[in-house]
Design a protein around this motif. Structure first.
Motif, PDB file in Angstrom:
ATOM      1  N   ASN A  18      50.692  29.664  32.068  1.00 33.19           N
ATOM      2  CA  ASN A  18      49.567  28.837  32.559  1.00 33.19           C
ATOM      3  C   ASN A  18      49.907  27.390  33.116  1.00 33.19           C
ATOM      4  O   ASN A  18      49.586  27.050  34.202  1.00 33.19           O
ATOM      5  CB  ASN A  18      48.435  28.576  31.729  1.00 33.19           C
ATOM      6  N   ILE A  42      38.670  30.819  37.803  1.00 31.17           N
ATOM      7  CA  ILE A  42      38.760  32.227  37.966  1.00 31.17           C
ATOM      8  C   ILE A  42      39.316  32.818  36.653  1.00 31.17           C
ATOM      9  O   ILE A  42      38.774  33.605  35.884  1.00 31.17           O
ATOM     10  CB  ILE A  42      39.653  32.713  39.028  1.00 31.17           C
ATOM     11  N   ARG A  43      40.295  32.247  35.924  1.00 27.75           N
ATOM     12  CA  ARG A  43      41.021  32.785  34.784  1.00 27.75           C
ATOM     13  C   ARG A  43      39.963  33.003  33.602  1.00 27.75           C
ATOM     14  O   ARG A  43      39.961  34.060  32.688  1.00 27.75           O
ATOM     15  CB  ARG A  43      42.286  32.305  34.197  1.00 27.75           C
ATOM     16  N   THR A  44      39.047  32.052  33.486  1.00 26.89           N
ATOM     17  CA  THR A  44      37.985  31.960  32.358  1.00 26.89           C
ATOM     18  C   THR A  44      36.796  32.528  32.921  1.00 26.89           C
ATOM     19  O   THR A  44      35.672  32.581  32.047  1.00 26.89           O
ATOM     20  CB  THR A  44      37.877  30.443  31.860  1.00 26.89           C
ATOM     21  N   SER A  45      36.733  33.350  33.922  1.00 23.61           N
ATOM     22  CA  SER A  45      35.394  33.769  34.483  1.00 23.61           C
ATOM     23  C   SER A  45      35.464  35.006  34.077  1.00 23.61           C
ATOM     24  O   SER A  45      36.467  35.610  33.698  1.00 23.61           O
ATOM     25  CB  SER A  45      35.140  33.407  35.660  1.00 23.61           C
ATOM     26  N   TYR A 101      37.641  37.745  36.514  1.00 25.68           N
ATOM     27  CA  TYR A 101      39.057  37.659  36.391  1.00 25.68           C
ATOM     28  C   TYR A 101      39.481  38.946  36.294  1.00 25.68           C
ATOM     29  O   TYR A 101      39.012  39.722  35.411  1.00 25.68           O
ATOM     30  CB  TYR A 101      39.634  36.673  35.258  1.00 25.68           C
ATOM     31  N   ALA A 132      43.056  40.708  34.873  1.00 22.84           N
ATOM     32  CA  ALA A 132      44.334  40.471  34.515  1.00 22.84           C
ATOM     33  C   ALA A 132      45.440  41.182  35.096  1.00 22.84           C
ATOM     34  O   ALA A 132      46.537  40.447  35.468  1.00 22.84           O
ATOM     35  CB  ALA A 132      44.343  40.512  32.947  1.00 22.84           C
ATOM     36  N   SER A 173      46.570  39.663  38.636  1.00 20.73           N
ATOM     37  CA  SER A 173      46.822  37.958  38.295  1.00 20.73           C
ATOM     38  C   SER A 173      48.384  38.062  38.148  1.00 20.73           C
ATOM     39  O   SER A 173      48.791  38.256  37.291  1.00 20.73           O
ATOM     40  CB  SER A 173      46.010  37.578  37.389  1.00 20.73           C
ATOM     41  N   MET A 178      46.218  35.731  43.152  1.00 25.20           N
ATOM     42  CA  MET A 178      45.020  36.339  42.121  1.00 25.20           C
ATOM     43  C   MET A 178      44.146  37.273  43.076  1.00 25.20           C
ATOM     44  O   MET A 178      43.605  36.673  44.028  1.00 25.20           O
ATOM     45  CB  MET A 178      44.169  35.475  41.642  1.00 25.20           C
ATOM     46  N   SER A 190      40.477  38.939  42.427  1.00 29.08           N
ATOM     47  CA  SER A 190      39.315  38.752  41.419  1.00 29.08           C
ATOM     48  C   SER A 190      38.184  39.507  42.141  1.00 29.08           C
ATOM     49  O   SER A 190      38.127  39.459  43.227  1.00 29.08           O
ATOM     50  CB  SER A 190      39.132  37.370  40.809  1.00 29.08           C
ATOM     51  N   THR A 248      31.721  30.479  40.164  1.00 34.50           N
ATOM     52  CA  THR A 248      32.922  29.911  39.864  1.00 34.50           C
ATOM     53  C   THR A 248      33.316  29.159  41.256  1.00 34.50           C
ATOM     54  O   THR A 248      33.869  28.205  41.186  1.00 34.50           O
ATOM     55  CB  THR A 248      33.995  30.979  39.510  1.00 34.50           C
TER      56      THR A 248
END
Ligand SMILES: CC(C)(COP(=O)(O)OP(=O)(O)OC[C@H]1O[C@@H](n2cnc3c(N)ncnc32)[C@H](O)[C@@H]1OP(=O)(O)O)[C@@H](O)C(=O)NCCC(=O)NCCS
Length: 176
Positions: free
Chosen positions: A14, A37-40, A43, A45, A48, A62, A64, A170
């Motif tokens: 990260n 985005i990663r914490t939404s 996301y 995985a 990404s 990414m 998403s 987001t």
């Protein structure tokens, strides 16, 4: 490009991803977007990805979740954003490799399409087409041509997929 490894991002990447995305865009905005985005809930995985060259992270992309809204329904779709290659490694095929791998994964997952906002001169080579030609509206910033809103139609595409692309909340903080 020989020696280039494309793999899913991991938490240990990260900090390096943040540095490379900010360097590519010469701004912290897209690095913040990646983290948002990663914490939404949007996301994904496995879509990404990082590009690694001799142990160094040189690229990131990414795909998403977003929504395609028509008069009668809302359907989940996916979008590609952002795409970044470290300045010292640009124009060497890293971005192309990331786009080809990540859109291939989207196809394997049965996604019918991928939308993107970006330069048509770049994305056309991967098969992206102006989204409006297929009944898909993407609102682009005032300074961008309408053709910047693009769609890549995949194996599971069908022509009933029309409407307006709605980005998740987001993205609101990052709208230009
Ligand atoms: C745009 C970007 C992702 C491209 O990645 P890259 O690894 O440099 O691109 P590639 O080496 O795969 O490029 C292949 C081709 O695209 C061309 N290209 C690269 N950047 C381009 C751009 N911004 N517009 C048009 N063409 C571009 C290259 O000239 C090359 O063309 P050629 O094969 O005909 O010579 C990278 O330059 C970058 O991170 N830029 C800053 C961030 C950015 O703008 N991201 C895009 C957000 S949509």
């Amino acid at each position: 490009m020989s020696g280039l490894l494309i793999r899913p991002e991991r938490p240990a990447d990260n900090a390096a991803i943040r540095v490379l995305v900010a360097a590519a865009f010469e701004s912290e905005t897209e690095a913040d977007l990646v983290e948002a985005i990663r914490t939404s809930e949007h996301y994904i995985a496995e879509m990404s990805l990082v590009a690694e060259l001799e142990g160094e992270l040189v690229g990131h992309v990414m795909i998403s979740g977003a929504t395609l809204r028509s008069r009668t329904e809302e359907r989940p779709i996916v979008m590609l954003a952002p795409l970044a290659v470290a300045p010292a490694h640009q124009r060497a095929g890293v971005g192309s490799a990331l786009v080809r791998v990540v859109t291939g994964l989207a196809d394997e997952r049965g996604e019918p399409l991928v939308v993107v906002e970006g330069g048509p001169a770049y994305y056309r080579r991967f098969g992206f087409e102006p989204a409006y030609e297929h009944g898909i509206e993407i609102t682009v910033p005032d300074w961008a041509p309408r053709e910047a809103g693009q769609v890549l139609r995949l194996s599971a595409y069908d022509a009933s997929l029309t409407g307006s692309v709605v980005y998740p909340p987001t993205f609101d903080a990052f709208a230009e």
